[in-house]
Write a protein that holds these residues in place. Structure first.
Motif, mmCIF file in Angstrom:
data_model
loop_
_atom_site.group_PDB
_atom_site.id
_atom_site.type_symbol
_atom_site.label_atom_id
_atom_site.label_comp_id
_atom_site.label_asym_id
_atom_site.label_seq_id
_atom_site.Cartn_x
_atom_site.Cartn_y
_atom_site.Cartn_z
ATOM 1 N N SER A 67 0.850 -1.188 0.000
ATOM 2 C CA SER A 67 0.000 0.000 0.000
ATOM 3 C C SER A 67 0.888 1.241 0.000
ATOM 4 O O SER A 67 2.108 1.158 0.193
ATOM 5 C CB SER A 67 -0.883 0.008 1.251
ATOM 6 N N ASP A 68 0.269 2.404 -0.209
ATOM 7 C CA ASP A 68 1.039 3.649 -0.124
ATOM 8 C C ASP A 68 1.674 3.798 1.262
ATOM 9 O O ASP A 68 2.783 4.308 1.391
ATOM 10 C CB ASP A 68 0.128 4.851 -0.400
ATOM 11 N N GLU A 69 0.961 3.327 2.292
ATOM 12 C CA GLU A 69 1.497 3.427 3.649
ATOM 13 C C GLU A 69 2.705 2.515 3.823
ATOM 14 O O GLU A 69 3.674 2.889 4.484
ATOM 15 C CB GLU A 69 0.418 3.072 4.673
ATOM 16 N N ASP A 70 2.674 1.333 3.194
ATOM 17 C CA ASP A 70 3.831 0.446 3.242
ATOM 18 C C ASP A 70 5.046 1.126 2.623
ATOM 19 O O ASP A 70 6.144 1.093 3.174
ATOM 20 C CB ASP A 70 3.545 -0.858 2.481
ATOM 21 N N VAL A 71 4.844 1.721 1.454
ATOM 22 C CA VAL A 71 5.943 2.391 0.751
ATOM 23 C C VAL A 71 6.474 3.547 1.589
ATOM 24 O O VAL A 71 7.689 3.709 1.765
ATOM 25 C CB VAL A 71 5.485 2.894 -0.626
ATOM 26 N N SER A 72 5.556 4.344 2.123
ATOM 27 C CA SER A 72 5.956 5.479 2.945
ATOM 28 C C SER A 72 6.751 5.027 4.162
ATOM 29 O O SER A 72 7.792 5.614 4.495
ATOM 30 C CB SER A 72 4.710 6.252 3.393
ATOM 31 N N ASN A 73 6.291 3.973 4.828
ATOM 32 C CA ASN A 73 6.984 3.461 6.015
ATOM 33 C C ASN A 73 8.394 2.985 5.683
ATOM 34 O O ASN A 73 9.343 3.222 6.440
ATOM 35 C CB ASN A 73 6.190 2.309 6.636
ATOM 36 N N MET A 74 8.541 2.299 4.544
ATOM 37 C CA MET A 74 9.853 1.778 4.175
ATOM 38 C C MET A 74 10.817 2.904 3.815
ATOM 39 O O MET A 74 11.999 2.861 4.169
ATOM 40 C CB MET A 74 9.714 0.796 3.017
ATOM 41 N N ILE A 75 10.309 3.900 3.115
ATOM 42 C CA ILE A 75 11.146 5.053 2.772
ATOM 43 C C ILE A 75 11.586 5.769 4.045
ATOM 44 O O ILE A 75 12.759 6.125 4.219
ATOM 45 C CB ILE A 75 10.392 6.008 1.831
ATOM 46 N N ASP A 76 10.638 5.981 4.968
ATOM 47 C CA ASP A 76 10.975 6.625 6.242
ATOM 48 C C ASP A 76 12.030 5.828 7.002
ATOM 49 O O ASP A 76 12.996 6.384 7.530
ATOM 50 C CB ASP A 76 9.718 6.759 7.115
ATOM 51 N N SER A 77 11.827 4.508 7.081
ATOM 52 C CA SER A 77 12.739 3.655 7.837
ATOM 53 C C SER A 77 14.143 3.705 7.263
ATOM 54 O O SER A 77 15.126 3.852 7.994
ATOM 55 C CB SER A 77 12.226 2.208 7.843
ATOM 56 N N LEU A 78 14.258 3.577 5.942
ATOM 57 C CA LEU A 78 15.573 3.563 5.306
ATOM 58 C C LEU A 78 16.257 4.924 5.417
ATOM 59 O O LEU A 78 17.455 5.008 5.688
ATOM 60 C CB LEU A 78 15.436 3.158 3.830
ATOM 61 N N TYR A 79 15.481 5.990 5.247
ATOM 62 C CA TYR A 79 16.059 7.330 5.296
ATOM 63 C C TYR A 79 16.543 7.668 6.702
ATOM 64 O O TYR A 79 17.689 8.106 6.901
ATOM 65 C CB TYR A 79 15.029 8.367 4.830
#
Length: 508
Positions: free
Chosen positions: A298-310
């Motif tokens: 989901s968009d939330e999954d993508v957002s969470n992964m980007i946040d985590s990696l960044y």
């Protein structure tokens, strides 16, 4: 050789994992309650933890690593204590190996409490950082295809070389105060990982970042400050109500989610357009697009992964890069050997390529040795095992929180442990020791299925900055920074900002 040996020794167990099976079969092991450690009132929840710190002892939130060392000194390589929660700490590499061998298919690494509380209170979908079990496995399997392949980081070498060049130019041409220099390391790490997470330059090196990107950067700093508050015991009540630490953290996470969600939405639109045009390439080295194209995300999954990696790739990389420079400055003969390798492989002006990086064995040895000498975190990773296990001769029941004492192991399993000797990591030479326990001792990114998802990018950014700086500059320390103490504020950090000196290298 050491890496392959470690993988063989640890990974072979996962195929034999059986839920509920007890591996602790030794008949002569001692019971859990006999594990040495502070007893009596020191085992009480909350109070037991408080008694370990000032004013009752010399230890503070920033010197927990010294407290842990003192526990190992007093009680041995297996210690049971209350440190926020009941836990068992181990520093023997045989026990470290046992923990990884028994973690199973779905390793349980307890999340940071402040993060978990925020997600639960707001009804956020759990990120890969705090998810557990099969749900974590599904997320991680998809991410592994994009982040854990051998060449996953090298795709970004070209734009990250440019970031490193900007970093060198600022060091060479601007006289920065220690606080400004510390901020520059942070901006370098943020710009470099931003190339990966957002597939574009964010503008932190030249001051061209727009308002949203500046807000995102500041929010990530604030988030780490609040995580430190919670992990160090300075904030306890966030578990029970929205105290100041929690509110500040929540606001920072909201800013980050808003920003990354906007990037995810744009990526979705680009994918739709590419699909319409028939130009979508799932193998394109564009992390944001590839995550957004994952059908089960989901968009939330993508957002969470980007946040985590960044977020994981900014503060940690910036702090560890300072530690590397500190060690090179204090060991000018090692720095010169590394500069000679840099000059031989890429010369004074060329970029660092994937091929060149494979040849720079001394560079990798220097970074590894810096990890050993100034371990990135105050402890190794933590695990809650699904099975009983025997550690140091004691039976530890399933469900116990186990902390791996890698910083301790990084000292006791090496000759001259307080000296910076990169040669010990080379495959041959007088300082090299053919012993896989050394690799088991120094695991800054963890190991196994739940190791750090951003480790390839973090190390590549450190390699780049170090190599590119040594192409042009000599790294030195002002006398007052020579014996700077390092503490832990989530990640390792100089107690006071370091006063580096950077001077031009005389080209032959």
């Amino acid at each position: 050789m050491l890496r392959r040996d470690l993988v063989r020794r640890i990974s072979r167990v996962t195929s034999s994992f059986v839920r509920g099976q007890t591996y602790a079969t030794e008949t002569d092991c001692k019971p859990f309650q006999d594990i040495p450690g502070p007893k009596g009132i020191y085992q009480w929840p909350l109070i037991g933890t408080m008694l370990l710190f000032k004013p009752f002892t010399e230890f503070t939130a920033e010197t927990v690593h010294k407290l842990i060392d003192s526990m190992f000194d007093r009680y041995g390589p297996v210690v049971r204590l209350q440190l926020g929660r009941e836990m068992v700490m181990v520093s023997d590499v045989r026990d470290i190996e046992t923990v990884f061998r028994r973690e199973g298919k779905y390793p349980n690494r307890p999340p940071i409490e402040l993060v978990e509380v925020l997600f639960e209170r707001n009804g956020y979908k759990k990120s890969i950082m705090i998810e557990q079990g099969e749900n974590w496995y599904k997320l991680r399997s998809a991410v592994n295809k994009r982040l854990m392949k051998a060449d996953s980081a090298s795709h970004y070498l070209e734009p990250q070389n440019l970031v490193a060049d900007d970093f060198v130019q600022i060091l060479a041409n601007q006289k920065l105060e220690p606080e400004q220099l510390s901020d520059l390391f942070y901006r370098y790490a943020s710009e470099s990982i931003g190339v990966v997470t957002f597939n574009k330059r964010l503008g932190f090196m030249d001051g061209s970042a727009d308002k949203e990107e500046r807000e995102f950067l500041e929010a990530s700093k604030v988030a780490f400050e609040q995580i430190h508050m919670s992990m160090s015991g300075k904030s306890v009540l966030h578990k029970f109500y929205r105290n100041k630490t929690y509110r500040t953290f929540e606001q920072a996470i909201w800013v980050m989610k808003r920003n990354s969600s906007a990037h995810a939405a744009k990526a979705r639109e680009i994918i739709k357009q590419k699909e319409k045009e028939g130009t979508l390439n799932p193998e394109e080295p564009n992390l944001l697009l590839s995550l957004a194209s994952e059908k089960n995300f989901s968009d939330e999954d993508v957002s969470n992964m980007i946040d985590s990696l960044y977020t994981a790739g900014t503060d940690s990389t910036a702090k560890n890069l300072q530690a590397i420079f500190f060690n090179l400055a204090r060991n000018p003969e090692k720095q010169e050997l590394l500069r000679q390798e840099v000059d031989r492989v890429i010369g004074p002006d060329k970029p660092l390529t994937a091929k060149a990086l494979t040849e720079m064995v001394y560079l990798k040895a220097c970074v590894k040795e810096s990890f050993r000498l100034l371990f990135p975190t105050l402890s190794g990773t933590g695990r809650v095992l699904p099975v009983d296990v025997v550690l140091g001769g004691y039976r530890v029941p399933a469900g116990t929180f186990i902390i791996l004492g890698n910083p301790r192991a990084s000292k006791v399993y090496f000759d001259e442990p307080d000296n910076f000797i990169p040669e010990r990591w080379l495959r041959s030479g007088p300082s090299h020791k053919q012993d896989s326990t050394q690799t088991l001792a120094v695991l800054p990114f963890g190991h196994g299925p739940r190791n750090c998802i951003g480790q390839r990018f973090a190390t590549q950014e450190m390699y780049l900055a170090t190599a590119k700086v040594l192409q042009k500059l000599k790294i030195e320390l002002e006398p007052e920074s020579w014996n700077t103490e390092f503490v832990y504020r989530v990640f390792i950090d100089p107690k006071v900002p370091l006063k580096f000196k950077f001077s031009p290298v005389q080209q032959a």
